[in-house]
Structure formats: structure tokens, C-alpha cells
Design a protein around this motif. Structure first.
Motif, PDB file in Angstrom:
ATOM      1  N   TRP A  35       5.329   5.592   2.286  1.00  0.00           N
ATOM      2  CA  TRP A  35       4.934   6.782   1.527  1.00  0.00           C
ATOM      3  C   TRP A  35       6.143   7.434   0.886  1.00  0.00           C
ATOM      4  CZ3 TRP A  35       4.866  12.217   3.572  1.00  0.00           C
ATOM      5  CH2 TRP A  35       5.455  12.359   4.832  1.00  0.00           C
ATOM      6  N   LYS A  86       1.741   5.173  -0.944  1.00  0.00           N
ATOM      7  CA  LYS A  86       1.096   6.455  -1.191  1.00  0.00           C
ATOM      8  C   LYS A  86       2.154   7.542  -1.416  1.00  0.00           C
ATOM      9  CE  LYS A  86      -3.492   5.872   0.675  1.00  0.00           C
ATOM     10  NZ  LYS A  86      -4.610   6.616   1.301  1.00  0.00           N
ATOM     11  N   ALA A 144      -1.504   2.949   4.655  1.00  0.00           N
ATOM     12  CA  ALA A 144      -0.283   2.765   3.859  1.00  0.00           C
ATOM     13  C   ALA A 144       0.790   2.007   4.629  1.00  0.00           C
ATOM     14  CB  ALA A 144       0.263   4.121   3.428  1.00  0.00           C
ATOM     15  N   LEU A 166      -2.396   8.472   5.329  1.00  0.00           N
ATOM     16  CA  LEU A 166      -1.434   7.372   5.444  1.00  0.00           C
ATOM     17  C   LEU A 166      -1.909   6.241   6.346  1.00  0.00           C
ATOM     18  CD1 LEU A 166       1.900   9.399   5.711  1.00  0.00           C
ATOM     19  CD2 LEU A 166       0.894   8.330   3.673  1.00  0.00           C
ATOM     20  N   GLN A 186       0.849  -1.192   0.000  1.00  0.00           N
ATOM     21  CA  GLN A 186       0.000   0.000   0.000  1.00  0.00           C
ATOM     22  C   GLN A 186       0.887   1.245   0.000  1.00  0.00           C
ATOM     23  OE1 GLN A 186      -3.343   0.045  -0.281  1.00  0.00           O
ATOM     24  NE2 GLN A 186      -3.409  -2.191  -0.349  1.00  0.00           N
TER      25      GLN A 186
END
Length: 242
Positions: free
Chosen positions: A146, A42, A143, A140, A40
Motif C-alpha cells: 500500500w 492500494k 493487497a 488492505l 495488488q
């Protein structure tokens, strides 16, 4: 009295364009490695030219990276206009906007004043927390890593910026994939591929944040001199990257 000359968009040299080829390949490899290591991902885009470079590469490679922007409620009209262009230019992107909590902003302004952020670093950082950091936390939440568009040469607070960091407060990985790019290399990419960018760059703004906290910069000054222009240069971070 003659007006001072303002910062102007750099004119990359032929050497910059030559070096850019290697930097592009390196950036592709970095994003691929990040994509392979995480689920995940971002990317926090402030819509700066650095972020437009990364956004363009994400779109070209169809990397499974969600791009998001913090719409602070204080962005310049030119920045908001770029948001619309971005969505049309890259319709394939998974693009998100995160806003501050309206009640929290209302409380801050009622208790401390609409422009209290000019009064002290502490009050300015409190405003930044409400408009940027709290929305970032929500962005976030799901996530496992990032990305940012930060570069070492952007400011005195970023000279030791690494490619990889551990975001201790959120216990996730954090990457700065163009940390070692020069300003000229960034603009070489923008010009080479005709990437859209914020119109404020053409008005002497090399670094763009919220409208009340951003000013044009005189030629030869630090490129982040216009950010929180009333503060000491060593305090010029909003807390997003602490």
C-alpha cells in the motif's frame, strides 16, 4: 482584539517549479517500480493535497493502483464535497470507500460518550481505531502493498520517514512515494496542473482529518498543530502508520 493570522496556502517560488520537474520524473519512476514489483496495490488517500498529487499521477499513467478513502463518518462537509469532485475528475480510477462498523461506533458512544476522545489519548486512539484502522484493515485485506501520502517535513513524528517500509502487522510492503517532497513542491504541483483540493485549505487548515479533531492553524505554527489540537505534539498520530 485583532484575530491571529491563520496559515495560508504557500506561494511556491520559481525554484520550486524548476525542482518540481525532477520530482515529477522521480515520482513516475517510483510508481512504475512499485507497479512492476507488486500485483495488488492500494493507495490510501486522505484527500490531502499530497494524496491529490499521487492520485493525479496514478490517473495520468493509468497505473493499476486502487485508490481508497476511509469515510470515517466524521469528515467535514468540504472533504465530502471533494470526494464527489474526485470521482468526476478521475472517472477512470478504481476508487473505493471504506466505512467504520456502525455497531462498534454505537457501542463506543453508548459506553464512553460521543465525545470521549477529548478525555484521553487512549480514548481518542480507540475512536481512531474504530473509524480508521479497522476499516483500513479491511481495505488492505487483499493487497500485497500500500501507498501513503506522508512526507518527512509534515511533523516531528515523521522526520525519519523512508520511501519503503515493511508493514509488519499485515506482512505487506508499504511505500511513501513523496516522502522527500517539500510543502512548496506539493503546492507547486497542485497549482501547475490545477488539481482540485479541499476548500478547508483556504480557511487556514494545512492538515485535515475528522471534523471534531481538526482546527485551523495560526501562521508560523507547525502544520499539524490543528490535528488533535488538545494533545501533546508527540502523540499526534492516529495509529494508521505505526
Amino acid at each position: 482584539m485583532e484575530k491571529p493570522k491563520l496559515w495560508m496556502i504557500p506561494q511556491p517560488t520559481q525554484d520550486d517549479f524548476v525542482q518540481l520537474e525532477a520530482k515529477e520524473k522521480q515520482l513516475l519512476a517510483r510508481l512504475q517500480d512499485i507497479s512492476n514489483a507488486h500485483q495488488q496495490i492500494k493507495f490510501a488517500s486522505s484527500l490531502a493535497v499530497e494524496d491529490m498529487v499521487i492520485t493525479d499521477v496514478i490517473a495520468k499513467t493509468k497505473a493499476k493502483i486502487t485508490v481508497f478513502t476511509l469515510e470515517t463518518g466524521q469528515l467535514n462537509p468540504e472533504t465530502l464535497a471533494l470526494l464527489s469532485v474526485l470521482k468526476k475528475t478521475y472517472p477512470q480510477l478504481n476508487f473505493e470507500l471504506f466505512y467504520p462498523d456502525t455497531q462498534a461506533i454505537k457501542h463506543y458512544e453508548e459506553q464512553k460518550g460521543k465525545f470521549a476522545f477529548y478525555e484521553s489519548v487512549a480514548l481518542r486512539r480507540e475512536c481512531c481505531y474504530l473509524r480508521k484502522i479497522e476499516p483500513l484493515n479491511r481495505a488492505l485485506a487483499s493487497a500485497d502493498c500500500w501507498l501513503t501520502g506522508q512526507r518527512r517535513s509534515q511533523s516531528t513524528t515523521r522526520t525519519t520517514l523512508p520511501f519503503y517500509e515493511q508493514d509488519e502487522s499485515r506482512q505487506i510492503a508499504k511505500y511513501n512515494p513523496i516522502y522527500d517532497w517539500s510543502e512548496n513542491e506539493v503546492w507547486a504541483y497542485i497549482l501547475k496542473y490545477q488539481i482540485p483540493y479541499n476548500a478547508l485549505y483556504e480557511q487556514g487548515f494545512p492538515s485535515i482529518g475528522c471534523a471534531p479533531c481538526t482546527a485551523p492553524v495560526k501562521a508560523g505554527d507547525d502544520i499539524r498543530a490543528g490535528r488533535w489540537w488538545w494533545e501533546n505534539k508527540d502523540s499526534k498520530e492516529c495509529g494508521l502508520h505505526k
